[in-house]
Design a protein around this motif. Structure first.
Motif, PDB file in Angstrom:
ATOM      1  N   GLN A 115       0.828  -1.205   0.000  1.00  0.00           N
ATOM      2  CA  GLN A 115       0.000   0.000   0.000  1.00  0.00           C
ATOM      3  C   GLN A 115       0.869   1.265   0.000  1.00  0.00           C
ATOM      4  N   PRO A 116       1.659   1.456  -1.037  1.00  0.00           N
ATOM      5  CA  PRO A 116       2.516   2.648  -1.074  1.00  0.00           C
ATOM      6  C   PRO A 116       1.693   3.922  -1.201  1.00  0.00           C
ATOM      7  N   LEU A 117       2.196   4.994  -0.595  1.00  0.00           N
ATOM      8  CA  LEU A 117       1.540   6.294  -0.717  1.00  0.00           C
ATOM      9  C   LEU A 117       1.788   6.918  -2.080  1.00  0.00           C
ATOM     10  N   SER A 118       2.868   6.518  -2.723  1.00  0.00           N
ATOM     11  CA  SER A 118       3.199   7.043  -4.042  1.00  0.00           C
ATOM     12  C   SER A 118       4.148   6.068  -4.729  1.00  0.00           C
ATOM     13  N   LEU A 119       4.185   6.123  -6.070  1.00  0.00           N
ATOM     14  CA  LEU A 119       5.119   5.311  -6.842  1.00  0.00           C
ATOM     15  C   LEU A 119       6.143   6.186  -7.573  1.00  0.00           C
ATOM     16  N   ARG A 120       6.105   7.478  -7.325  1.00  0.00           N
ATOM     17  CA  ARG A 120       7.036   8.396  -7.973  1.00  0.00           C
ATOM     18  C   ARG A 120       8.341   8.445  -7.183  1.00  0.00           C
ATOM     19  N   GLY A 128       8.993  11.907  -5.990  1.00  0.00           N
ATOM     20  CA  GLY A 128       7.816  12.543  -5.440  1.00  0.00           C
ATOM     21  C   GLY A 128       7.914  12.812  -3.950  1.00  0.00           C
ATOM     22  N   LYS A 129       6.742  12.938  -3.329  1.00  0.00           N
ATOM     23  CA  LYS A 129       6.665  13.317  -1.919  1.00  0.00           C
ATOM     24  C   LYS A 129       7.036  12.165  -0.990  1.00  0.00           C
ATOM     25  N   TYR A 130       6.888  10.931  -1.483  1.00  0.00           N
ATOM     26  CA  TYR A 130       7.156   9.752  -0.651  1.00  0.00           C
ATOM     27  C   TYR A 130       8.148   8.826  -1.366  1.00  0.00           C
ATOM     28  N   PRO A 131       9.396   9.277  -1.543  1.00  0.00           N
ATOM     29  CA  PRO A 131      10.368   8.476  -2.303  1.00  0.00           C
ATOM     30  C   PRO A 131      10.680   7.136  -1.634  1.00  0.00           C
ATOM     31  N   GLU A 132      10.607   7.074  -0.296  1.00  0.00           N
ATOM     32  CA  GLU A 132      10.894   5.807   0.384  1.00  0.00           C
ATOM     33  C   GLU A 132       9.862   4.754   0.005  1.00  0.00           C
ATOM     34  N   ASP A 133       8.587   5.148  -0.043  1.00  0.00           N
ATOM     35  CA  ASP A 133       7.523   4.224  -0.456  1.00  0.00           C
ATOM     36  C   ASP A 133       7.760   3.743  -1.884  1.00  0.00           C
ATOM     37  N   ALA A 134       8.114   4.675  -2.752  1.00  0.00           N
ATOM     38  CA  ALA A 134       8.316   4.331  -4.156  1.00  0.00           C
ATOM     39  C   ALA A 134       9.517   3.401  -4.331  1.00  0.00           C
ATOM     40  N   GLN A 135      10.605   3.673  -3.624  1.00  0.00           N
ATOM     41  CA  GLN A 135      11.793   2.816  -3.724  1.00  0.00           C
ATOM     42  C   GLN A 135      11.484   1.401  -3.214  1.00  0.00           C
ATOM     43  N   ALA A 136      10.736   1.296  -2.131  1.00  0.00           N
ATOM     44  CA  ALA A 136      10.387  -0.014  -1.592  1.00  0.00           C
ATOM     45  C   ALA A 136       9.494  -0.775  -2.572  1.00  0.00           C
ATOM     46  N   ALA A 137       8.546  -0.068  -3.192  1.00  0.00           N
ATOM     47  CA  ALA A 137       7.669  -0.709  -4.171  1.00  0.00           C
ATOM     48  C   ALA A 137       8.461  -1.170  -5.389  1.00  0.00           C
ATOM     49  N   VAL A 164      -4.429  -3.123 -13.842  1.00  0.00           N
ATOM     50  CA  VAL A 164      -4.795  -1.938 -13.056  1.00  0.00           C
ATOM     51  C   VAL A 164      -6.277  -1.656 -13.237  1.00  0.00           C
ATOM     52  N   ALA A 165      -6.992  -1.496 -12.119  1.00  0.00           N
ATOM     53  CA  ALA A 165      -8.423  -1.185 -12.164  1.00  0.00           C
ATOM     54  C   ALA A 165      -8.754  -0.230 -11.028  1.00  0.00           C
ATOM     55  N   ALA A 166      -9.029   1.016 -11.361  1.00  0.00           N
ATOM     56  CA  ALA A 166      -9.419   2.009 -10.351  1.00  0.00           C
ATOM     57  C   ALA A 166      -8.462   1.986  -9.162  1.00  0.00           C
ATOM     58  N   TYR A 167      -7.178   2.047  -9.454  1.00  0.00           N
ATOM     59  CA  TYR A 167      -6.159   1.955  -8.406  1.00  0.00           C
ATOM     60  C   TYR A 167      -6.087   3.234  -7.594  1.00  0.00           C
ATOM     61  N   GLY A 168      -6.006   4.379  -8.254  1.00  0.00           N
ATOM     62  CA  GLY A 168      -5.967   5.642  -7.534  1.00  0.00           C
ATOM     63  C   GLY A 168      -4.601   6.295  -7.458  1.00  0.00           C
ATOM     64  N   LEU A 169      -3.565   5.625  -7.967  1.00  0.00           N
ATOM     65  CA  LEU A 169      -2.233   6.226  -8.041  1.00  0.00           C
ATOM     66  C   LEU A 169      -1.797   6.305  -9.499  1.00  0.00           C
ATOM     67  N   GLN A 188       6.706   6.022 -15.367  1.00  0.00           N
ATOM     68  CA  GLN A 188       7.201   5.233 -16.496  1.00  0.00           C
ATOM     69  C   GLN A 188       7.914   3.966 -16.054  1.00  0.00           C
ATOM     70  N   TRP A 189       8.607   4.004 -14.920  1.00  0.00           N
ATOM     71  CA  TRP A 189       9.335   2.810 -14.497  1.00  0.00           C
ATOM     72  C   TRP A 189       8.377   1.653 -14.207  1.00  0.00           C
ATOM     73  N   VAL A 190       7.180   1.957 -13.730  1.00  0.00           N
ATOM     74  CA  VAL A 190       6.193   0.900 -13.497  1.00  0.00           C
ATOM     75  C   VAL A 190       5.653   0.382 -14.827  1.00  0.00           C
ATOM     76  N   LEU A 191       5.340   1.294 -15.744  1.00  0.00           N
ATOM     77  CA  LEU A 191       4.798   0.888 -17.042  1.00  0.00           C
ATOM     78  C   LEU A 191       5.770  -0.009 -17.804  1.00  0.00           C
ATOM     79  N   ASP A 192       7.057   0.225 -17.615  1.00  0.00           N
ATOM     80  CA  ASP A 192       8.077  -0.519 -18.366  1.00  0.00           C
ATOM     81  C   ASP A 192       8.482  -1.829 -17.706  1.00  0.00           C
ATOM     82  N   LEU A 193       8.148  -2.001 -16.438  1.00  0.00           N
ATOM     83  CA  LEU A 193       8.698  -3.140 -15.691  1.00  0.00           C
ATOM     84  C   LEU A 193       8.143  -4.504 -16.109  1.00  0.00           C
ATOM     85  N   PRO A 194       6.830  -4.707 -16.218  1.00  0.00           N
ATOM     86  CA  PRO A 194       6.323  -6.035 -16.591  1.00  0.00           C
ATOM     87  C   PRO A 194       6.637  -6.382 -18.048  1.00  0.00           C
ATOM     88  N   LYS A 195       6.773  -7.645 -18.317  1.00  0.00           N
ATOM     89  CA  LYS A 195       7.085  -8.125 -19.662  1.00  0.00           C
ATOM     90  C   LYS A 195       6.071  -7.626 -20.679  1.00  0.00           C
TER      91      LYS A 195
END
Length: 316
Positions: free
Chosen positions: A63-68, A71-80, A94-99, A103-110
């Motif tokens: 449940q990260p506060l952000s994936l950037r 951004g404002k919560y870099p520790e959450d994003a780095q852990a994710a 992704v379905a109505a996620y809210g975050l 680009q790093w997330v979009l590129d990560l899965p095969k």
């Protein structure tokens, strides 16, 4: 081929998709959802519908506060980021996620990230496609499985399921129908994805509309609009954010849960009560008559109009 699926979603709409993915036998090593929010009379922290479903299925939840990362919560994003890289998913759903997904997330899965969007893109990109479709009088809507990119619902379309909008649809019932359609569509997409059976289709430039976020300020009914428009608004905003209006003799607005446009005209000024009976409360509009059928006083329960009028006396 069995795909390794990361699922990211939050409300009930997304839960149905997660349930369907699990029932179809896909491996889901991680679920991502919004942080718990206060809810109910006691305002206690409550898990999202998706989190509860994941816990019931013994799936780890993030449940990260952000994936950037910047951004404002870099520790959450780095852990994710470290967690997702350790899993090496084939695809993220992704379905109505809210975050916002950087680009790093979009590129990560095969196979990238697939979004379940509740409209027939490019119509109704944005936050509230279900309610806006009813409000606008659309004859049909549906779900689009989309290959996500950095834009707002601008990615290539992979799969589309259409649903007709009928006169009894409310925002709530259409939501439920689209949630079921989205669950079926994403299972079909994940089944066909590894075989290369999905052909990305670029969204056309014509027909783009945006479904702006629903605002409480839109709730009051404006009787300078036509009865047909107002009847659609009541359906679209049921159950949220709901429609409201003032009735003579009452100090607080009432919620209007059900209404219909009558096939009649009136010379009365817009907003005036012109008839009251157990069949309905008729209100003049700029074009036609709106009949109120189900209402709710502040602090009370919903009532059919036959019950409501027994406790309300129209001032002379």
């Amino acid at each position: 081929m069995s795909l390794k699926v990361i699922f990211a979603g939050t409300p009930e709409f997304a839960k149905l998709a997660l349930d369907a993915i699990l029932a179809a036998g896909f491996e889901v090593p991680l679920v991502m959802t919004q942080p718990d929010r206060p809810s109910g009379r006691g305002m206690k922290l409550q898990p999202s519908a998706v989190k509860q479903a994941a816990l019931d299925a013994d799936i780890p939840v993030a449940q990260p506060l952000s994936l950037r990362l910047d951004g404002k919560y870099p520790e959450d994003a780095q852990a994710a980021k470290a967690l997702l890289e350790s899993i090496q998913p084939d695809v993220m759903v992704v379905a109505a996620y809210g975050l916002i997904l950087p680009q790093w997330v979009l590129d990560l899965p095969k196979y990238g990230c697939l979004n379940i969007h509740a409209s027939l893109l490019p119509r109704w990109r944005g936050a509230a496609p279900i309610q806006r479709a009813i409000d606008a009088g659309d004859a049909k809507t549906g779900v689009t499985i989309m290959q996500m990119d950095a834009g707002l619902d601008t990615g290539d379309m992979l799969l589309v399921h259409e649903i007709m909008i009928h006169d009894e649809h409310t925002g709530g019932t259409l939501h439920d129908d689209l949630a079921e359609a989205g669950a079926a569509a994403i299972v079909e997409a994940l089944t066909r994805l590894p075989e290369g059976e999905l052909t990305p289709e670029e969204q056309p430039e014509d027909g783009v509309t945006y479904a702006e976020k629903l605002l409480k300020s839109e709730s009051p009914l404006d009787f300078t609009q036509s009865a047909a428009v107002l009847a659609r608004r009541v359906r679209a905003f049921n159950p949220v954010p709901s429609c409201t209006m003032m009735l003579p003799g009452l100090e607080q607005p009432v919620k209007v849960w059900q209404a219909q446009a009558l096939n009649q005209t009136t010379q009365a000024p817009a907003g005036q009560v012109i008839a009251v009976s157990t069949e309905g409360i008729d209100i003049a509009t700029v074009d036609g008559v709106l009949r109120l059928l189900e209402l709710q006083r502040a602090g009370s329960r919903r009532q059919p109009v036959a019950t409501f009028v027994q406790g309300w006396q129209l001032p002379v």
